[in-house]
Design a protein around this motif. Structure first.
Motif, PDB file in Angstrom:
ATOM      1  N   ASN A 170       0.835  -1.202   0.000  1.00 40.03           N
ATOM      2  CA  ASN A 170       0.000   0.000   0.000  1.00 40.03           C
ATOM      3  C   ASN A 170       0.876   1.260   0.000  1.00 40.03           C
ATOM      4  O   ASN A 170       0.710   2.163   0.823  1.00 40.03           O
ATOM      5  N   ILE A 171       1.816   1.285  -0.933  1.00 38.63           N
ATOM      6  CA  ILE A 171       2.741   2.395  -1.092  1.00 38.63           C
ATOM      7  C   ILE A 171       2.643   2.881  -2.533  1.00 38.63           C
ATOM      8  O   ILE A 171       2.350   2.095  -3.433  1.00 38.63           O
ATOM      9  N   THR A 172       2.860   4.160  -2.759  1.00 31.68           N
ATOM     10  CA  THR A 172       2.793   4.679  -4.125  1.00 31.68           C
ATOM     11  C   THR A 172       4.063   4.297  -4.881  1.00 31.68           C
ATOM     12  O   THR A 172       5.127   4.106  -4.271  1.00 31.68           O
ATOM     13  N   SER A 173       3.951   4.199  -6.182  1.00 34.36           N
ATOM     14  CA  SER A 173       5.121   3.869  -6.995  1.00 34.36           C
ATOM     15  C   SER A 173       6.165   4.982  -6.894  1.00 34.36           C
ATOM     16  O   SER A 173       7.369   4.710  -6.926  1.00 34.36           O
ATOM     17  N   ARG A 174       5.712   6.200  -6.739  1.00 34.54           N
ATOM     18  CA  ARG A 174       6.647   7.331  -6.589  1.00 34.54           C
ATOM     19  C   ARG A 174       7.496   7.147  -5.331  1.00 34.54           C
ATOM     20  O   ARG A 174       8.722   7.324  -5.362  1.00 34.54           O
ATOM     21  N   ASN A 175       6.853   6.800  -4.221  1.00 37.70           N
ATOM     22  CA  ASN A 175       7.602   6.614  -2.978  1.00 37.70           C
ATOM     23  C   ASN A 175       8.518   5.397  -3.046  1.00 37.70           C
ATOM     24  O   ASN A 175       9.647   5.438  -2.544  1.00 37.70           O
ATOM     25  N   LEU A 176       8.066   4.327  -3.672  1.00 35.94           N
ATOM     26  CA  LEU A 176       8.922   3.155  -3.835  1.00 35.94           C
ATOM     27  C   LEU A 176      10.150   3.502  -4.665  1.00 35.94           C
ATOM     28  O   LEU A 176      11.274   3.154  -4.307  1.00 35.94           O
ATOM     29  N   ASN A 177       9.949   4.212  -5.758  1.00 37.73           N
ATOM     30  CA  ASN A 177      11.076   4.596  -6.605  1.00 37.73           C
ATOM     31  C   ASN A 177      12.038   5.528  -5.882  1.00 37.73           C
ATOM     32  O   ASN A 177      13.249   5.467  -6.109  1.00 37.73           O
ATOM     33  N   ARG A 178      11.539   6.378  -5.013  1.00 38.41           N
ATOM     34  CA  ARG A 178      12.409   7.254  -4.219  1.00 38.41           C
ATOM     35  C   ARG A 178      13.296   6.420  -3.291  1.00 38.41           C
ATOM     36  O   ARG A 178      14.477   6.730  -3.136  1.00 38.41           O
ATOM     37  N   VAL A 179      12.749   5.374  -2.698  1.00 38.83           N
ATOM     38  CA  VAL A 179      13.543   4.493  -1.836  1.00 38.83           C
ATOM     39  C   VAL A 179      14.598   3.781  -2.684  1.00 38.83           C
ATOM     40  O   VAL A 179      15.780   3.742  -2.317  1.00 38.83           O
ATOM     41  N   ILE A 180      14.192   3.237  -3.820  1.00 34.39           N
ATOM     42  CA  ILE A 180      15.104   2.498  -4.692  1.00 34.39           C
ATOM     43  C   ILE A 180      16.253   3.384  -5.167  1.00 34.39           C
ATOM     44  O   ILE A 180      17.408   2.965  -5.199  1.00 34.39           O
ATOM     45  N   LYS A 181      15.958   4.631  -5.517  1.00 34.24           N
ATOM     46  CA  LYS A 181      16.971   5.555  -6.037  1.00 34.24           C
ATOM     47  C   LYS A 181      17.779   6.246  -4.944  1.00 34.24           C
ATOM     48  O   LYS A 181      18.679   7.020  -5.242  1.00 34.24           O
ATOM     49  N   GLY A 182      17.445   5.992  -3.680  1.00 34.85           N
ATOM     50  CA  GLY A 182      18.187   6.612  -2.587  1.00 34.85           C
ATOM     51  C   GLY A 182      17.852   8.072  -2.384  1.00 34.85           C
ATOM     52  O   GLY A 182      18.677   8.840  -1.892  1.00 34.85           O
ATOM     53  N   GLU A 183      16.650   8.463  -2.743  1.00 32.47           N
ATOM     54  CA  GLU A 183      16.234   9.860  -2.633  1.00 32.47           C
ATOM     55  C   GLU A 183      15.478  10.150  -1.343  1.00 32.47           C
ATOM     56  O   GLU A 183      14.863  11.199  -1.218  1.00 32.47           O
ATOM     57  N   THR A 184      15.538   9.244  -0.378  1.00 32.28           N
ATOM     58  CA  THR A 184      14.848   9.449   0.895  1.00 32.28           C
ATOM     59  C   THR A 184      15.872   9.711   1.993  1.00 32.28           C
ATOM     60  O   THR A 184      16.995   9.224   1.943  1.00 32.28           O
TER      61      THR A 184
END
Length: 65
Positions: A25-39
């Protein structure tokens, strides 16, 4: 630097980022931010969910360089 092996773990299990987003239940935008190290931070709730749905340990999920 901290990075996540999410895409590699998904690939090994033949699962998609879309599937993981639906499960967590997470947005794709937030998942991609985690994957790219943008968090800046990540909650224990999400770490636990990543490990649960990717059937891995925290050590498998995270790289520290």
């Amino acid at each position: 630097m901290v990075s996540f092996n999410i895409e590699e773990l998904l690939k090994k299990q033949n699962k998609s980022k879309y599937w993981l987003c639906q499960q967590m239940n997470i947005t794709s935008r937030n998942l991609n931010r985690v994957i790219k190290g943008e968090t800046e931070s990540i909650s224990f709730k999400y770490l636990e969910s990543f490990c649960k749905y990717l059937s891995c340990s925290v050590q498998d999920l995270i790289n520290i360089a």
